[in-house]
Design a protein around this motif. Sequence first.
Motif, mmCIF file in Angstrom:
data_model
loop_
_atom_site.group_PDB
_atom_site.id
_atom_site.type_symbol
_atom_site.label_atom_id
_atom_site.label_comp_id
_atom_site.label_asym_id
_atom_site.label_seq_id
_atom_site.Cartn_x
_atom_site.Cartn_y
_atom_site.Cartn_z
ATOM 1 N N SER A 15 16.397 -13.537 4.834
ATOM 2 C CA SER A 15 15.492 -14.571 5.351
ATOM 3 C C SER A 15 14.504 -14.009 6.370
ATOM 4 O O SER A 15 13.438 -14.583 6.588
ATOM 5 N N GLU A 16 14.873 -12.895 7.007
ATOM 6 C CA GLU A 16 13.974 -12.273 7.983
ATOM 7 C C GLU A 16 12.947 -11.357 7.314
ATOM 8 O O GLU A 16 12.002 -10.907 7.963
ATOM 9 N N ARG A 17 13.137 -11.060 6.029
ATOM 10 C CA ARG A 17 12.209 -10.193 5.278
ATOM 11 C C ARG A 17 11.661 -10.943 4.061
ATOM 12 O O ARG A 17 11.700 -10.439 2.938
ATOM 13 N N LEU A 18 11.134 -12.142 4.287
ATOM 14 C CA LEU A 18 10.702 -12.990 3.167
ATOM 15 C C LEU A 18 9.535 -12.391 2.386
ATOM 16 O O LEU A 18 9.361 -12.697 1.211
ATOM 17 N N HIS A 19 8.737 -11.550 3.026
ATOM 18 C CA HIS A 19 7.532 -11.023 2.372
ATOM 19 C C HIS A 19 7.684 -9.557 1.964
ATOM 20 O O HIS A 19 6.699 -8.896 1.625
ATOM 21 N N SER A 20 8.910 -9.053 2.016
ATOM 22 C CA SER A 20 9.158 -7.680 1.574
ATOM 23 C C SER A 20 10.496 -7.622 0.843
ATOM 24 O O SER A 20 11.272 -8.573 0.876
ATOM 25 N N PHE A 21 10.751 -6.508 0.189
ATOM 26 C CA PHE A 21 11.983 -6.355 -0.573
ATOM 27 C C PHE A 21 13.005 -5.544 0.229
ATOM 28 O O PHE A 21 12.651 -4.660 1.006
ATOM 29 N N LEU A 22 14.267 -5.854 -0.006
ATOM 30 C CA LEU A 22 15.376 -5.121 0.599
ATOM 31 C C LEU A 22 16.270 -4.584 -0.506
ATOM 32 O O LEU A 22 16.686 -5.338 -1.388
ATOM 33 N N GLY A 68 10.944 -19.089 -3.374
ATOM 34 C CA GLY A 68 11.012 -20.548 -3.359
ATOM 35 C C GLY A 68 9.846 -21.135 -2.602
ATOM 36 O O GLY A 68 9.009 -20.410 -2.039
ATOM 37 N N SER A 69 9.771 -22.463 -2.569
ATOM 38 C CA SER A 69 8.669 -23.123 -1.872
ATOM 39 C C SER A 69 8.844 -22.973 -0.369
ATOM 40 O O SER A 69 9.972 -22.855 0.131
ATOM 41 N N PRO A 70 7.747 -22.977 0.388
ATOM 42 C CA PRO A 70 7.840 -22.867 1.852
ATOM 43 C C PRO A 70 8.728 -23.941 2.472
ATOM 44 O O PRO A 70 9.455 -23.680 3.432
ATOM 45 N N GLU A 71 8.668 -25.143 1.929
ATOM 46 C CA GLU A 71 9.483 -26.244 2.464
ATOM 47 C C GLU A 71 10.968 -25.957 2.285
ATOM 48 O O GLU A 71 11.783 -26.160 3.208
ATOM 49 N N ASP A 72 11.341 -25.501 1.067
ATOM 50 C CA ASP A 72 12.754 -25.207 0.799
ATOM 51 C C ASP A 72 13.245 -24.023 1.638
ATOM 52 O O ASP A 72 14.389 -24.011 2.116
#
Length: 679
Positions: A15-22, A68-72
Motif C-alpha cells: 500500500s505504501e508503493r502503489l505507483h511502483s512494483f515490489l 483498483g479504483s482510488p476510492e477502493d
Amino acid sequence: MMISNREKSVLKLLSERLHSFLTIHDIAQTLGISSRTVHREMKGVEQTLNDFHLTLSRVPKLGLRIEGSPEDIDAFVQSLNEQHTIDLSDEERKVIILYNLIQSRDPVKLYSLANEIGSSTHTLNKIIEQLEDDLVTYELSIERKRGEGLILEGDEANKRQLLAKIMLEKLDSDSVYSVVEDHFVYHTLNEKHLQGIVDIDRLFNVERLLMDELGTLPYTLTEASYLTLTIHIVLAIERIKQDGHVEIEPDILNELMPTDEFLVSERLTSVLSNIYDLTFNHSEIAFITMHLRGARRRHESTYDNSEIHEQHVNALIDYVENQGFEFKDTEALFKGLNLHLEPAINRLEANIETYNPLTEMIETYDKDLFKAVSTGLKIVFSEYHFPKSEVAYIALHFGGMLKEKHRRSLHVLVVCSSGIGTSRILSNRLKQHFSEITQTTEVSVSHLKSIDLSNYDGMISTVAVDTKYPHITVNPLLPESDAENVKYFLNLQPGIVNERYNTVSEQPLSYKDYDHTVSFIEDSLSLIQNMVIEEKKVTQLERYLAQTLSKHQVIEDEGPFIERLNQRIALQGFALTDYPIAIPHLSDELIKKPQLIITQLTKPLTLKTVDQQAQQVNWLVSMFIPKNSEQGQLMSEVSSLITEHLDDIDQLLNDRVLIENTLKSFFLNKLKQKLMKTE
C-alpha cells in the motif's frame, strides 16, 4: 477482517508503493523473512484485497502492485491502518477453546469455536486432537454430540486445573507478565483474547490482596507461585459466578482446616466475597489452600521438616551421587531439596501439577541427570508419582550444584533487525550474565543467509527469524526468565570452541588494503567529529530524524528515508522497556555516511518499545550507517556504553567527553588490528 501480523506487514508495504512494483525478494528483504514465506502469505493477501474490490497485479520481472479504483484503495488503506492483527499460536487457541467449553453448560457449535480462534473447522479439529493427552491427564474428555456440538465432560476442579495450566504456558511463552519488585506487569499484544479469558483488573486486584494476606505465613513464595495462585483464584471467582463449584472429600477438608494456609485462604476469600458479591464454600477455600500449600517457596524457611523426610532427602542425594555425579556443596543441595520437596509433596497429594517452562530443555540437555533424579524419586518416594515437571524442578537443584568438568568458551551470533543497536545491547547483557560467552557477533536479519552458521555455538535473536537453525528469541534487555532460557539453550549447542578463537597470527598489511583502511579512518573520524548532541522538542520522530539527517547531508531525499524507517519501526520499536531512552537505528543504502545523534527531549515523546508497547522517553540516541558499513561496530560501542549506564542514563548522555573518548578508544584499537591485520 482478521489478518496476521505478517500479512499486515506485506499489505502495508504494497500500500505504501502503489505507483511502483515490489518483487517477492524486496518484500522478503524488508521484512527479514524468506521468499518462500512471502509466497505462503500471498493467498491471504489476495483474498484480503478481493474483499475491498482490489486485485494484486503480477508483472514478470517487475513484481507485484495493488490495482483498483482510488476510492477502493483509500478505503482499504484506512481499514488497514485501523486493523488489529491476530496471530494466535496453537497454545493460545487451546486456551480459548477450553475457556469457551468450560464456560458453556451446553454443547458449543464447531463453527462458533472455529470463528473464535480465527481458523477453519479442519484446523480446529486438529487442535482438539492435540488437547486429548492433556485431557486424559486431568480425567476430562471432549464429547461430540451429533447436531449439537462439543461439550467438556469431567470434574470442575480438573477443568480449572487444566485451564490454568495451559494459560500459564501461554503467559510464560509470550512473556505476558514480567515481575518487578514482586508485582506482575502486564504487557501483551493479544489483550483482546486474554481479557476474554480473565479480567486483567481482577487479576491485579487478586494479586495485591493475596500478597497482603500471605505476610502471616512462615515462608514466602516465588514470583511464579504468585502468578499461579492468582490465576487459580481468578478462575475460581469466574466459575463460582456461573455456579460451577469444586467438591473436596470430607477427610481432606478436615485435614486442611487446622492449617495456617486454610486460615489465610479464609481471610482472603472473605475479602473477595465482599468485593465480588459471591460466596466461597469450605470446598472452595480448601481448593485454594491446597494450591497455597503446594506453592513453590523462596530460600528462607522457619519451619522444620520431620526426621523421616530429611532421611528421604539424604537418600535421594546418595542415589544420584552413586550414578556418577559429583556435587560441589552437598549441604546447600540438601537445604534446597529439603525446602522444595515439602510443597512438592503437598502438590502431589492434592493432585496439582505445577507448570515448568524448562521441562523439555532440562530433560533434553541434562538427560542422564534427569533420568537419575527420576529413578531416585521412584525409589526413595515410592508412594508418590512425580510428573516430569516436578522431576525437572528437582533436577534443577542437582544441576546447580554439579562440579564443573570444564569451562566452555562460546561464540554466539546475536541477531536484530539492523545488526546495530539492540543486538549490541543484548550482546553486552549476555556477556554480563554468562562468563562462558567470550565472543559475540552482531548481524542483521537480512545478512543471515550469507553467514556460515556452523561457525557459532548458538544464535540468539531480538526478533523472530525464519530459519531452521536452532535459535532462541529474547528481549534485548535479557530479563531473568529469558536469561534462564538462554542458559539451557546454549547448553544444547555443540559448544567446544574451535582453536581459531584461541590462536592469533599476525600478518603485515598489504598495499591493496590501503584504500580500504584509509576509508575506514576517514569515516570513523567523521563520525566522531560530526556527532550531533542537542536539546530539542520533538513531536514526530520520523520527521525530526529525516530533517536532521538531510541537514547534515547524510541522506538526499527525506521521503524514501521516512518510508524505510517506518518499515523498521513496524518490525520492532526503538524504546528500551522500563528506561527513558530510545535508540533509533538503521543501516541502509539511502544513508550516505555514518551519523550519531544524541537528543535530549524538552518534552517526553511516546514511542514503541521492542515488544511494541507504548512508553515515554526523554532521550534519543540515533545511529545511522550506510549498508555494510564497518562503522556499525563503532556505533555498537555506543549501545554497549548505554547498556552499562541505563540506571544513570541522564549523567552519561550529558557527558559528551566520555562518549567521544569511548568512540576514540574503540577506533584506535580497531585501527591497530587493521594495521597488523590480526586474524
